[in-house]
Design a protein around this motif. Structure first.
Motif, PDB file in Angstrom:
ATOM      1  N   THR A   2     -21.004  -9.410  -8.230  1.00  0.00           N
ATOM      2  CA  THR A   2     -19.685  -9.424  -7.595  1.00  0.00           C
ATOM      3  C   THR A   2     -19.858  -9.347  -6.096  1.00  0.00           C
ATOM      4  OG1 THR A   2     -18.719  -8.298  -9.513  1.00  0.00           O
ATOM      5  CG2 THR A   2     -17.464  -8.271  -7.454  1.00  0.00           C
ATOM      6  N   GLU A   3     -19.399 -10.378  -5.404  1.00  0.00           N
ATOM      7  CA  GLU A   3     -19.518 -10.420  -3.948  1.00  0.00           C
ATOM      8  C   GLU A   3     -18.423  -9.567  -3.320  1.00  0.00           C
ATOM      9  OE1 GLU A   3     -21.749 -11.902  -0.727  1.00  0.00           O
ATOM     10  OE2 GLU A   3     -22.005 -12.342  -2.847  1.00  0.00           O
ATOM     11  N   PHE A   4     -18.803  -8.739  -2.357  1.00  0.00           N
ATOM     12  CA  PHE A   4     -17.838  -7.941  -1.612  1.00  0.00           C
ATOM     13  C   PHE A   4     -17.408  -8.752  -0.393  1.00  0.00           C
ATOM     14  CE2 PHE A   4     -16.602  -5.064   1.748  1.00  0.00           C
ATOM     15  CZ  PHE A   4     -15.806  -4.125   1.104  1.00  0.00           C
ATOM     16  N   ASN A   5     -16.149  -9.162  -0.350  1.00  0.00           N
ATOM     17  CA  ASN A   5     -15.714  -9.998   0.768  1.00  0.00           C
ATOM     18  C   ASN A   5     -14.351  -9.588   1.311  1.00  0.00           C
ATOM     19  OD1 ASN A   5     -14.036 -10.832  -1.250  1.00  0.00           O
ATOM     20  ND2 ASN A   5     -14.935 -12.884  -1.449  1.00  0.00           N
ATOM     21  N   THR A   6     -13.932  -8.359   1.016  1.00  0.00           N
ATOM     22  CA  THR A   6     -12.647  -7.918   1.545  1.00  0.00           C
ATOM     23  C   THR A   6     -12.818  -7.324   2.936  1.00  0.00           C
ATOM     24  OG1 THR A   6     -10.755  -6.465   1.211  1.00  0.00           O
ATOM     25  CG2 THR A   6     -12.876  -5.650   0.438  1.00  0.00           C
ATOM     26  N   GLY A   7     -11.915  -7.688   3.819  1.00  0.00           N
ATOM     27  CA  GLY A   7     -11.947  -7.128   5.158  1.00  0.00           C
ATOM     28  C   GLY A   7     -10.867  -6.103   5.364  1.00  0.00           C
ATOM     29  N   ASN A   8     -10.285  -5.622   4.262  1.00  0.00           N
ATOM     30  CA  ASN A   8      -9.148  -4.719   4.359  1.00  0.00           C
ATOM     31  C   ASN A   8      -9.365  -3.513   3.458  1.00  0.00           C
ATOM     32  OD1 ASN A   8      -6.643  -3.669   4.988  1.00  0.00           O
ATOM     33  ND2 ASN A   8      -5.537  -4.971   3.528  1.00  0.00           N
ATOM     34  N   VAL A   9     -10.199  -2.576   3.928  1.00  0.00           N
ATOM     35  CA  VAL A   9     -10.472  -1.332   3.213  1.00  0.00           C
ATOM     36  C   VAL A   9      -9.847  -0.191   4.007  1.00  0.00           C
ATOM     37  CG1 VAL A   9     -12.274   0.273   2.466  1.00  0.00           C
ATOM     38  CG2 VAL A   9     -12.598  -2.188   2.184  1.00  0.00           C
ATOM     39  N   PRO A  10      -9.049   0.674   3.375  1.00  0.00           N
ATOM     40  CA  PRO A  10      -8.390   1.759   4.113  1.00  0.00           C
ATOM     41  C   PRO A  10      -9.385   2.632   4.880  1.00  0.00           C
ATOM     42  CG  PRO A  10      -7.500   1.581   1.886  1.00  0.00           C
ATOM     43  CD  PRO A  10      -8.688   0.672   1.940  1.00  0.00           C
ATOM     44  N   GLN A  11      -8.990   3.034   6.082  1.00  0.00           N
ATOM     45  CA  GLN A  11      -9.764   3.939   6.930  1.00  0.00           C
ATOM     46  C   GLN A  11     -11.156   3.388   7.245  1.00  0.00           C
ATOM     47  OE1 GLN A  11      -9.211   7.547   4.468  1.00  0.00           O
ATOM     48  NE2 GLN A  11      -8.015   8.353   6.176  1.00  0.00           N
ATOM     49  N   ALA A  12     -11.203   2.087   7.435  1.00  0.00           N
ATOM     50  CA  ALA A  12     -12.425   1.403   7.859  1.00  0.00           C
ATOM     51  C   ALA A  12     -12.014   0.273   8.794  1.00  0.00           C
ATOM     52  CB  ALA A  12     -13.186   0.843   6.654  1.00  0.00           C
ATOM     53  N   PRO A  13     -12.909  -0.202   9.653  1.00  0.00           N
ATOM     54  CA  PRO A  13     -12.556  -1.322  10.534  1.00  0.00           C
ATOM     55  C   PRO A  13     -12.088  -2.533   9.723  1.00  0.00           C
ATOM     56  CG  PRO A  13     -14.632  -0.348  11.202  1.00  0.00           C
ATOM     57  CD  PRO A  13     -14.278   0.267   9.882  1.00  0.00           C
ATOM     58  N   GLN A  14     -11.087  -3.213  10.225  1.00  0.00           N
ATOM     59  CA  GLN A  14     -10.528  -4.368   9.531  1.00  0.00           C
ATOM     60  C   GLN A  14     -11.213  -5.645  10.021  1.00  0.00           C
ATOM     61  OE1 GLN A  14      -8.020  -3.554   7.025  1.00  0.00           O
ATOM     62  NE2 GLN A  14      -9.187  -1.738   7.632  1.00  0.00           N
ATOM     63  N   SER A  15     -11.539  -6.523   9.100  1.00  0.00           N
ATOM     64  CA  SER A  15     -12.262  -7.744   9.478  1.00  0.00           C
ATOM     65  C   SER A  15     -11.611  -8.994   8.895  1.00  0.00           C
ATOM     66  CB  SER A  15     -13.716  -7.647   9.034  1.00  0.00           C
ATOM     67  OG  SER A  15     -13.821  -7.373   7.645  1.00  0.00           O
TER      68      SER A  15
END
Length: 577
Positions: A2-15
């Motif tokens: 499973t590839e991790f490709n989300t840039g929207n994780v709470p309380q982390a820099p947004q990409s």
């Protein structure tokens, strides 16, 4: 997979918005927000203090001077991200004109509290070789109050830099960074690997890594629109995300800290950046056992780890030996041993748990009780090198980076830390024991304790040692026919009592690399002195046997083996053809 490709994780820099990330990079570049730029701003003394997590000198150096017309924009971002200070809106807006304050907040890098901004992350310059980067991670203990969050994403710390300087750099097709954190090992691997897979059990860690990759895409030779062409980010535990795959190089700074498993501690008290979630040193044992399964033939794995040393163990490395597959080559270097009490104190300070007296006492007790259940006398720390049999190692001797600091951060470049030291075996500089099976046997198995400072980076010297082992293995049958020369950094030292006819002690010392010191017999010293590439080893041994009237085969065999060990340790080298 499973590839991790989300840039929207709470309380982390947004990409998710590459336009904003590119604007931030341009602003940071225009500010000269680099290791050198920060050092020039702060001055040598304040810069060095910052490397020790002492912020006061840097705060003084970045305060606006009364005579200044306007605040220094570089000082504004240093105060925000390195010092954890509040920065006025106008000052920050002047420092980040392209990104803007709305963009800063949208990326999750700072928060606005009534016109004053406070950092949400640590964002600092980092450099290795000629590559200048910026690395985002969670704020360290010296930048914020209280105990670290349990899913803390560690930045540029001692362990990660230690691994970076230990890693043998060679061009490879596929590499694996197991437990990537904020991505430090990944950045180095991209300089010499066609494709790198990076895994972590923490979504926040992978979100930080993804942001850092996009922020530094040009310097890392990445296409922001197609990261997967060179990088694969995977979420999962240990080797699960890469099951069935093979890699030429694996590096890992795993969560190796041995965490108490008693009724006084619970799973929600673990720190994901350091605690593996398994009893004792089981996470290191699991990786030592399983890493060879993901190595291609000739592939190498290098990792850091802790291991328990029971009071009744025959040696510090006996348990490590039991973890190894019989067909796996291994070189384990122990750099430090701590008592259970000292170990507990180290890691309680690391997460700032000493700031809460009740918590400190409760967890301290839990550490000691947990070690007591397994009769642990000491805990070792060091490096594990593994190789799956196959093609001999080749490397390019590329540059690496080093540094210091465990729970906080450092400004990258190359620091003054130490990684390895003290030779065992025949070297007088070592009190630790060493067990070696190499050279004539053809398979490398070495366990040694090294604790004094060595030349840095050490990776190229480890690579050279492995290459010498491979050369010895290739010349098992004709070693006596080879010609040798003395390494350039080797010196001889003789000691004798006043009036004595002969020296009582002859030492051979290395000025670089592993900086070993070898206690020599007079016949071995004579062989080294005569090793100028003209005569073969066999001819030198025969001449010394005649000179010392030692015609027996035992003398020749012993001298040949001692000479072989000098080659393995780098005192003697194969002569150029």
């Amino acid at each position: 997979m499973t590839e991790f490709n989300t840039g929207n994780v709470p309380q982390a820099p947004q990409s998710t918005d590459q336009r904003l990330i590119a604007a931030l990079a341009r602003d940071l570049r225009a500010l000269d927000y680099t290791v050198d730029g920060v050092e020039r701003l702060l001055g040598p003394a304040a810069y060095e203090a910052l490397g020790r997590d002492q912020l006061v000198p840097a705060k003084l150096a970045t305060e606006q001077k009364p005579e200044a017309d306007a605040p220094d924009p570089l000082a504004a971002v240093v105060r925000l991200w390195l010092l954890g200070e509040e920065v006025e809106e106008a000052h920050l807006a002047a420092a980040l004109p392209e990104l803007g304050l709305d963009g800063l907040a949208a990326l999750g890098l700072a928060t606005n509290d009534g016109g004053r901004f406070r950092a949400s992350v640590d964002l600092r310059p980092y450099s290795f070789d000629v590559t200048n980067l910026w690395v985002a991670s969670d704020l360290g203990a010296h930048q914020q109050a209280g105990v670290l969050r349990r899913d803390h994403v560690l930045g540029i710390g001692q362990a990660s830099l230690t691994l970076a300087q230990l890693t043998i750099r060679r061009d490879v097709d596929r590499a694996l960074d197991l437990g990537t954190g904020c991505g430090i090992q990944l950045f180095h691997l991209l300089s010499h690997a066609r494709h790198v897979t990076a895994t972590d059990i923490s979504e926040r860690a992978l979100a930080f890594t993804r942001f850092n990759l996009l922020l530094n895409a040009p310097a890392l030779d990445l296409d922001p629109e197609d990261l997967t062409a060179r990088v694969s980010l995977r979420l999962g535990s240990l080797l699960d995300p890469v099951a069935g795959e093979r890699f030429d190089l694996v590096v890992s700074n795993p969560p190796f800290v041995i965490t108490p498993r008693t009724s006084e501690t619970a799973g929600d008290e673990l720190f994901t950046y350091r605690d593996g979630g398994l009893p004792g040193d089981d996470i290191v044992a699991t990786l030592v056992r399983r890493l060879p399964s993901v190595l291609a033939p000739g592939g190498v794995a290098q990792m850091l780890g802790n291991w328990e040393i029971p009071a009744d163990a025959p040696s510090w490395h006996s348990r490590l030996e039991s973890w190894l597959d019989p067909d796996t080559e291994a070189w384990v270097i122990q750099r430090e041993q701590l008592s259970p009490a000292a170990y507990a104190e180290t890691w309680l300070r690391d997460a700032s748990e000493n700031r809460d007296p009740r918590l400190y006492e409760r967890v301290y007790r839990a550490y000691l009780e947990d070690f007591g259940t397994r009769n642990v006398e000491a805990i070792g720390f060091g490096m594990v090198w593994l190789r799956r049999p196959g093609a001999a190692l080749k490397h390019d001797g590329g540059g690496q980076v080093m540094g210091r600091d465990s729970g906080g951060q450092v400004l990258g470049r190359d620091g003054g830390g130490q990684v390895l030291g003290r030779d065992g075996g025949t070297s007088v500089s070592g009190a630790g024991d060493v067990q070696t099976h190499d050279g004539s046997g053809g398979m490398l198995r070495r366990f040694e304790e090294l604790t004094y400072p060595l030349e840095q980076p050490i990776g190229p010297h480890l690579a050279a040692a492995v290459e010498r082992h491979d050369w010895l293995a290739a010349h098992r049958g004709d070693f006596a026919d080879q010609r040798l020369t003395v390494a350039e950094d080797v010196t001889e030292e003789r000691h004798q009592r006043p009036g004595a006819e002969h020296p009582g002690v002859i030492l051979l010392r290395q000025g670089g690399g592993l900086r070993r010191t070898n206690l020599m017999s007079s016949e071995l010293a004579g062989l080294v002195s005569a090793s100028d590439g003209e005569l073969t080893v066999g001819q030198l041994v025969t001449a010394l046997a005649a000179l010392l009237e030692q015609p027996g085969e035992e003398f020749a065999a012993r001298l040949l083996e001692e000479t072989r060990n000098l080659v393995l340790d780098g005192f003697l080298l194969p002569a150029a053809p």
